[in-house]
Design an enzyme around this catalytic site. Structure first.
Site, PDB file in Angstrom:
ATOM      1  N   LYS A  96       0.852  -1.192   0.000  1.00 51.04           N
ATOM      2  CA  LYS A  96       0.000   0.000   0.000  1.00 51.04           C
ATOM      3  C   LYS A  96       0.891   1.247   0.000  1.00 51.04           C
ATOM      4  CE  LYS A  96      -3.684   2.046   2.868  1.00 51.04           C
ATOM      5  NZ  LYS A  96      -4.489   1.828   4.092  1.00 51.04           N
ATOM      6  N   SER A 145      -9.136   2.507   3.629  1.00 54.97           N
ATOM      7  CA  SER A 145      -8.256   3.100   2.640  1.00 54.97           C
ATOM      8  C   SER A 145      -7.389   2.095   1.880  1.00 54.97           C
ATOM      9  CB  SER A 145      -7.354   4.139   3.308  1.00 54.97           C
ATOM     10  OG  SER A 145      -6.480   3.540   4.247  1.00 54.97           O
ATOM     11  N   SER A 148      -9.451   0.600   7.869  1.00 53.23           N
ATOM     12  CA  SER A 148      -8.874   0.518   6.531  1.00 53.23           C
ATOM     13  C   SER A 148      -8.444  -0.855   6.075  1.00 53.23           C
ATOM     14  CB  SER A 148      -7.676   1.469   6.420  1.00 53.23           C
ATOM     15  OG  SER A 148      -8.129   2.792   6.372  1.00 53.23           O
TER      16      SER A 148
END
Length: 514
Positions: A114, A190, A214
């Site tokens: 990520k 996220s 997230s």
């Protein structure tokens, strides 16, 4: 919504520029939706698709690792034009790493990182135009002490909303990541880029992190398994157990076996002793409390209510002691106090981004930051020390009260999201700040409390909406009780066999061409 290392130490790399970054997704080949037969048995993977544990067991030499990496690259090139999950690719580096055959539990297994975890020499945008031309000069402790030693091989960096501040992945910088179950819908956030890639079968495991949902939110939206570990549990964590320390590191997978193995390999934080590897369900019957309402007492979407009730009925039928949990320990101030943390973080991020010197003194901030970020930062900057201290005190009291609930229950169950995955645009970063906040609270208000309390929580893909979108529930345990949650997850996976489902956009059965 991920609380993460704020900006970090970055430097400008001459051959990396904003135009090339924005065009990077277009450089990946698009493909029409692909179909195939996902023939998998609980937590193993047979046929063409294999989970990460199975992939790791097949690596005996550098050629095996290189084949896995090339297959993941091929699948990514075939599908990224549809799901927009990866904004920076690192294929040459991945191939070199595979040929070197790293050591570790997942040696040679391809993954994604990520784009809010620092890796020295790699782009580090955090989904923001303000950092589009930066790369990190150092690596995050979780990368050096967990991902690297696990032997995972990153093939690229996955997308996220700007600074991980919202529950959808639609950054202005690189565009919306799209849900493989229906590309008109959000992947959640996220960790939405990681979730889309795992759900579509590009990789079996991808890095994610969680400061307010997230890991769990994209797991729910994309039909995946997502474990948020306890605060201070994972390698690279510090020894703080404060209610204001929200962010934790982890992974997204399709199977409980992968999640359990990754957790076992990546643990090592200072607050808990190492847990044994969980390999299956337990015979222990648990005290399970269900909480269905939001903090304000309202119910989620009827589809979520249905999945919740069906799952609680399964747990009861299997002999667990199921009851309705008392939610009175959640104060009316919880949402506002949680947002105080987020707005203070946004104000700090904005200040540090400006201090890096890449934003001209007379530059328009709207050219570098989205309305949500600017609105949060403005609100955070307006808070007084007294406002902050009062909110922090209430959050600490709430953390203690939440932990106390596990004197009565072994596990609590709540929704992850207030509705099935939202359409693209519902939480668009271009929507005015106040409207975004109202929608975000209604849609994603279930997951922040566990970060405040530092509790482990796992999102499991237990149901589907009537129109074929995943619906997850989160299962929450006492501090350090990840093994309890994983054993229960194995039990539900055996019952529901969610790894046998596949989305409409699926490349997990594709093989390398001859």
């Amino acid at each position: 919504m991920a609380a993460n290392t704020i900006l970090g130490e970055c430097r400008l790399v001459p051959d990396f520029n904003r135009r090339r970054f924005l065009e990077s997704a277009a450089l990946l080949a698009a493909a029409a939706p692909l179909s195939g037969c996902l023939d998998t048995v609980r937590s193993t993977g047979t046929g063409h698709w294999r989970d990460a544990v199975s992939q790791a067991s097949s690596v005996h030499d550098p050629a095996d690792a290189l084949e896995l990496v090339n297959l993941a690259i091929y699948r990514l090139q075939e599908v990224n034009g549809q799901i927009n999950a990866v904004t920076f690719t690192d294929f040459d580096s991945a191939r070199r790493q595979a040929v070197a055959l790293p050591n570790g539990r997942f040696a040679g297994v391809p993954t994604l990182i990520k784009d809010n975890l620092m890796v020295a020499g790699k782009p580090y945008t955090q989904g923001s135009r303000s950092l589009a031309e930066y790369v990190a000069t150092q690596s995050d402790p979780f990368y050096t002490s967990a991902i690297g030693p696990m032997g995972l091989v990153p093939i690229g960096r996955s997308s996220l909303p700007e600074f991980g501040l919202t529950a959808t992945t639609e950054p202005v910088l690189s565009g919306a990541a799209r849900n493989p179950w229906n590309t008109g819908h959000s992947t959640g956030g996220s960790s939405g880029g990681s979730a889309a890639a795992v759900a579509a079968g590009v990789v079996a495991i991808a890095h994610a992190n969680d400061g307010g949902g997230s890991i769990r939110i994209p797991a729910s939206a994309c039909g995946l398994v997502g474990l948020k570990p306890s605060r201070g549990r994972m390698a690279g964590d510090d020894d703080s157990d404060a209610a204001t320390d929200l962010g934790v590191q982890g992974f997204l997978t399709r199977t409980v076996r992968d999640t359990a193995a990754a957790f076992h390999a990546a643990q090592g934080g200072p607050l808990y002793p190492a847990a044994d590897l969980v390999t299956g369900a337990s015979s222990q019957r648990l005290r399970i409390g269900g909480r269905l309402t939001r903090a304000d007492g309202s119910l989620p979407d009827p589809e979520v209510v249905r999945v919740f009730e069906e799952t609680m009925a399964i747990l009861s039928r299997r002999g667990h002691r199921v009851s309705e949990a008392d939610a009175s320990f959640v104060p009316a101030t919880m949402v506002g106090d949680f947002m105080t943390l987020w707005t203070l973080g946004a104000a700090d991020r904005l200040q540090r981004a400006r201090s890096l010197g890449e934003i001209p003194a007379d530059g328009d901030l709207a050219d570098y930051f989205e309305p949500l970020m600017l609105g949060m930062a403005e609100r955070g900057a307006a808070l007084t020390d007294a406002d902050r201290d009062a909110a922090f005190g209430r959050l600490a009291a709430f953390s203690a009260a939440y932990r106390e609930q596990f004197q009565t229950y072994d596990v609590q169950v709540t929704p992850v999201l207030g509705a099935p995955p939202a359409p693209i645009g519902y939480l668009s970063p271009r929507i005015p700040f106040e409207e975004q906040q109202a929608r975000l609270t209604d849609y994603a208000g279930f997951t922040g409390a566990e970060n405040v309390a530092g509790l482990p929580a796992i999102s499991l893909p237990v149901g589907m909406s009537s129109d074929g979108l995943p619906i997850g529930l989160q299962f929450i345990g006492a501090p350090g009780a990840e093994p309890v949650l994983l054993a229960l997850a194995f039990e539900l996976e055996n019952e529901l066999n969610w790894a046998g489902r596949r989305p409409s956009v699926w490349v997990g059965d594709m093989e390398l061409p001859e």
